[in-house]
Design a protein around this motif. Sequence first.
Motif, PDB file in Angstrom:
ATOM      1  N   CYS A  61       0.857  -1.185   0.000  1.00 47.37           N
ATOM      2  CA  CYS A  61       0.000   0.000   0.000  1.00 47.37           C
ATOM      3  C   CYS A  61       0.895   1.238   0.000  1.00 47.37           C
ATOM      4  O   CYS A  61       1.922   1.274   0.665  1.00 47.37           O
ATOM      5  N   MET A  62       0.472   2.277  -0.746  1.00 43.41           N
ATOM      6  CA  MET A  62       1.283   3.494  -0.897  1.00 43.41           C
ATOM      7  C   MET A  62       0.936   4.567   0.137  1.00 43.41           C
ATOM      8  O   MET A  62       1.475   5.663   0.085  1.00 43.41           O
ATOM      9  N   HIS A  63      -0.050   4.303   1.001  1.00 45.22           N
ATOM     10  CA  HIS A  63      -0.465   5.274   2.024  1.00 45.22           C
ATOM     11  C   HIS A  63      -0.632   6.665   1.395  1.00 45.22           C
ATOM     12  O   HIS A  63      -0.004   7.649   1.813  1.00 45.22           O
ATOM     13  N   CYS A  64      -1.478   6.680   0.365  1.00 43.12           N
ATOM     14  CA  CYS A  64      -1.640   7.848  -0.504  1.00 43.12           C
ATOM     15  C   CYS A  64      -2.102   9.111   0.228  1.00 43.12           C
ATOM     16  O   CYS A  64      -2.787   9.038   1.251  1.00 43.12           O
ATOM     17  N   PRO A  67      -6.233   9.068  -0.573  1.00 45.39           N
ATOM     18  CA  PRO A  67      -6.526   7.645  -0.775  1.00 45.39           C
ATOM     19  C   PRO A  67      -7.933   7.375  -1.307  1.00 45.39           C
ATOM     20  O   PRO A  67      -8.926   7.711  -0.656  1.00 45.39           O
ATOM     21  N   GLY A  68      -7.993   6.774  -2.484  1.00 50.73           N
ATOM     22  CA  GLY A  68      -9.284   6.449  -3.093  1.00 50.73           C
ATOM     23  C   GLY A  68     -10.043   5.423  -2.269  1.00 50.73           C
ATOM     24  O   GLY A  68     -11.281   5.434  -2.241  1.00 50.73           O
ATOM     25  N   CYS A  69      -9.320   4.535  -1.611  1.00 51.47           N
ATOM     26  CA  CYS A  69      -9.967   3.501  -0.786  1.00 51.47           C
ATOM     27  C   CYS A  69     -10.783   4.152   0.333  1.00 51.47           C
ATOM     28  O   CYS A  69     -11.898   3.726   0.631  1.00 51.47           O
ATOM     29  N   VAL A  87      -2.515   4.943   6.073  1.00 55.54           N
ATOM     30  CA  VAL A  87      -3.895   4.552   5.762  1.00 55.54           C
ATOM     31  C   VAL A  87      -4.132   3.176   6.368  1.00 55.54           C
ATOM     32  O   VAL A  87      -3.411   2.221   6.051  1.00 55.54           O
ATOM     33  N   GLY A 103     -11.627   1.925  -5.550  1.00 54.51           N
ATOM     34  CA  GLY A 103     -11.051   3.234  -5.271  1.00 54.51           C
ATOM     35  C   GLY A 103      -9.539   3.268  -5.326  1.00 54.51           C
ATOM     36  O   GLY A 103      -8.936   4.337  -5.304  1.00 54.51           O
ATOM     37  N   CYS A 104      -8.921   2.104  -5.414  1.00 53.90           N
ATOM     38  CA  CYS A 104      -7.456   2.051  -5.419  1.00 53.90           C
ATOM     39  C   CYS A 104      -6.927   1.772  -6.820  1.00 53.90           C
ATOM     40  O   CYS A 104      -7.194   0.719  -7.388  1.00 53.90           O
ATOM     41  N   PRO A 105      -6.143   2.696  -7.386  1.00 45.81           N
ATOM     42  CA  PRO A 105      -5.641   2.484  -8.741  1.00 45.81           C
ATOM     43  C   PRO A 105      -4.517   1.449  -8.816  1.00 45.81           C
ATOM     44  O   PRO A 105      -4.061   1.107  -9.908  1.00 45.81           O
ATOM     45  N   PHE A 106      -4.067   0.975  -7.661  1.00 44.77           N
ATOM     46  CA  PHE A 106      -2.913   0.066  -7.644  1.00 44.77           C
ATOM     47  C   PHE A 106      -3.279  -1.381  -7.309  1.00 44.77           C
ATOM     48  O   PHE A 106      -2.397  -2.231  -7.142  1.00 44.77           O
ATOM     49  N   PRO A 109      -6.067  -3.344  -2.226  1.00 42.91           N
ATOM     50  CA  PRO A 109      -6.950  -4.036  -1.270  1.00 42.91           C
ATOM     51  C   PRO A 109      -7.157  -5.507  -1.626  1.00 42.91           C
ATOM     52  O   PRO A 109      -7.476  -5.849  -2.761  1.00 42.91           O
ATOM     53  N   THR A 168      -4.099   9.258  -6.820  1.00 42.30           N
ATOM     54  CA  THR A 168      -4.285   9.294  -5.362  1.00 42.30           C
ATOM     55  C   THR A 168      -3.059   9.843  -4.626  1.00 42.30           C
ATOM     56  O   THR A 168      -3.035   9.895  -3.408  1.00 42.30           O
TER      57      THR A 168
HETATM   58  S1  SF4 Z   1      -5.649   4.015  -2.634  1.00 39.19           S
HETATM   59 FE1  SF4 Z   1      -4.630   1.991  -2.676  1.00 39.19          FE
HETATM   60  S2  SF4 Z   1      -2.433   2.454  -2.459  1.00 39.19           S
HETATM   61 FE2  SF4 Z   1      -3.578   4.311  -1.838  1.00 39.19          FE
HETATM   62  S3  SF4 Z   1      -3.842   4.157   0.388  1.00 39.19           S
HETATM   63 FE3  SF4 Z   1      -5.678   3.197  -0.530  1.00 39.19          FE
HETATM   64  S4  SF4 Z   1      -5.178   1.005  -0.727  1.00 39.19           S
HETATM   65 FE4  SF4 Z   1      -3.247   2.103  -0.368  1.00 39.19          FE
END
Ligand code: SF4
Length: 175
Positions: A61-64, A67-69, A87, A103-106, A109, A168
């Motif tokens: 996780c990038m701890h954006c 954060p879309g999540c 996050v 919600g996470c582009p990577f 989750p 994000t």
């Molecule tokens: S959007 Fe994805 S990469 Fe960013 S905090 Fe949430 S789970 Fe982590």
Amino acid sequence: MATKQLGFYVDTTRCIKCWACVITCKQWHDIKAGTVSRRNVEEENGGSFPNVTRKFTSLSCMHCENPGCVAVCPTGAVSKREEDGLVVVDQGVCIGCKTCASGCPFGVPQYLDMKMNKCDACLTLREAEGDLPRCVITCPCQALHFGELEEMGRLAAEKGGKLMEGSTKPSVYIA
Ligand code: SF4
Ligand code: SF4
Ligand code: SF4
């Protein structure tokens, strides 16, 4: 915006794809083999024979910053901490609806026992400020670094590294 932002610096020039970071993460977080993986090592191949290139990048996780999540979670189970920008998931509140995946582009989750499961930078394992996540401690090549994002940026700059791009705003530098 969080008052402080912790993040990772991933030095791909040092990574040998040994998977030690992935395995130690599973062990410390009691994750059974064959289920989820909070960290993965991506491989990129380029060039053509005999001038081929290979690059390994260990990511979680990038701890954006945005954060879309967090934005899409209907229950507030996933949140961004004010004090360090991490996050985190409250599994007691998570209903396993999997909305956060959208919600996470990577593709971070994952789901185990009907709960979202992802990296928390070993928040629950670190006892003192300055303690490091287990992946960082375990890496035999010093390819992973963790700390204040600005400091990660300074380290990465020594190798021409850059902040990862994404809608994000990931908190990860890569060289
Ligand atoms: S959007 Fe994805 S990469 Fe960013 S905090 Fe949430 S789970 Fe982590
Ligand atoms: S699976 Fe859990 S964390 Fe993800 S959106 Fe649903 S309630 Fe939120
Ligand atoms: S432990 Fe270090 S060298 Fe091994 S795969 Fe992970 S980042 Fe790469």
